[in-house]
Design an enzyme around this catalytic site. Structure first.
Site, PDB file in Angstrom:
ATOM      1  CB  CYS A  81      -0.932  -0.032   1.214  1.00  0.00           C
ATOM      2  SG  CYS A  81      -1.832   1.499   1.511  1.00  0.00           S
ATOM      3  CB  CYS A  84       0.231   2.003   4.057  1.00  0.00           C
ATOM      4  SG  CYS A  84      -1.447   1.373   3.871  1.00  0.00           S
TER       5      CYS A  84
END
Length: 328
Positions: A81, A84
């Site tokens: 991600c 993230c």
């Protein structure tokens, strides 16, 4: 294993009541000890303990139990991600900056899909919090740092004002978690501890009338006692629904949609069953359709149920807005 007493589920039960009261008691004990030592909380954790990796096996201990002492912010992330990779370091930095006012728990969704499902995570990064065993969503996706600060400030305020969570003291010289089991000196009992404990015991025993009286005894001397106010609202609700036949109550409400008394009883059951928005909507509709004493009865019961759920819940804010539109 499953996260318990999560406020997002809307369930009002004895476990949630007791969790809040136990959290409050622990926080008051920490405050008293801090005062004797010259200020600050007493946990004495290391800076590295403010950011922890959590899996399904450790969730109960690392998140639920820890949340009775300090708000726990959960960062759902994954290695693949990209957002993230921007948000996670930011949250880690804020955890160190806030210096024990909250703990950051990082959960890898690829390795802990059950937790992801139980929290209802639809996409990552997703950030939740657990306070006194109760969970609430904070935000999803990357967010500006100032917006995150505001969210954290509100979370910390709720934790302190509603549950008495004062956070953890950080000892920069501590290593790892070796001081976790250090004994804590017992705080002297507060003026209402015995009455509040009696109320909790009555709730555990199903003696809701006894719990109501114990909370009222506290409020007679201390009308602003937050714990007693919350406990009284919940105990009164549980006493009202005790012994009711749910099927009959719901049949009466469906058969008599204009009967305010029937709608009020059904709203109580809705709330205890975790159908928070249904309970609020039922009473707002009753206020909209009625006038005079019936309207006032529905309005008063709605305000009582809003108190049970708590002003920090977004469903309460939405219900207050809808009620204002109906009334004015």
């Amino acid at each position: 294993m499953q996260p318990r007493n999560m406020s997002m589920s809307g369930v009002v039960d004895l476990a949630a009541v007791k969790a809040a009261q136990e959290a409050k008691a622990k926080a008051e004990q920490a405050r008293a000890e801090a005062a004797r030592q010259g200020g600050g909380a007493v946990s004495g954790v290391s800076p590295s303990s403010l950011v922890i990796d959590v899996d399904e096996a450790g969730f109960e201990r690392e998140v639920l139990q820890r949340s009775t002492e300090v708000p726990v912010v959960i960062d759902f992330w994954a290695e693949w991600c990209e957002p993230c990779k921007q948000l996670s370091p930011l949250l880690e930095g804020l955890a160190r900056e806030y210096n024990g006012r909250f703990v950051l728990a990082k959960i890898d969704v690829d390795a802990n899909q059950m937790l992801m499902q139980q929290f209802g995570v639809q996409g990552i990064p997703a950030v939740f919090a657990v306070v006194a065993g109760q969970a609430l969503p904070l935000f999803q996706g990357a967010a500006p740092v100032e917006q995150i600060r505001q969210t954290l400030d509100q979370l910390i305020q709720v934790g302190e004002e509603r549950f008495g969570l004062t956070g953890l003291a950080v000892d920069p010289d501590a290593q790892g978690e070796e001081r976790q089991d250090a004994p804590v000196a017992e705080a002297p009992p507060g003026p209402y501890d015995a009455l509040l404990e009696a109320a909790v015991q009555a709730l555990d025993a199903g003696d809701f009338g006894g719990a109501v009286q114990a909370y009222r005894n506290v409020l007679n001397d201390d009308p602003g006692n937050t714990e007693a106010k919350l406990g009284l609202a919940q105990a009164e609700l549980l006493r009202r629904v005790q012994g009711l036949d749910p099927q009959q109550v719901r049949k009466d409400a469906a058969d008599r949609p204009t009967d305010v008394a029937a709608q009020i009883v059904a709203a109580d059951l809705d709330l205890v069953g975790g159908h928070v928005e249904d309970a609020f909507g039922r009473l707002i509709d009753a206020v909209r359709r009625t006038a005079g004493e019936d309207r006032d009865a529905a309005r008063v019961r709605l305000l009582e149920l809003l108190e049970v759920v708590g002003s920090d819940d977004p469903r309460v804010t939405a219900a207050r807005t809808q009620l204002a539109r109906v009334l004015f």
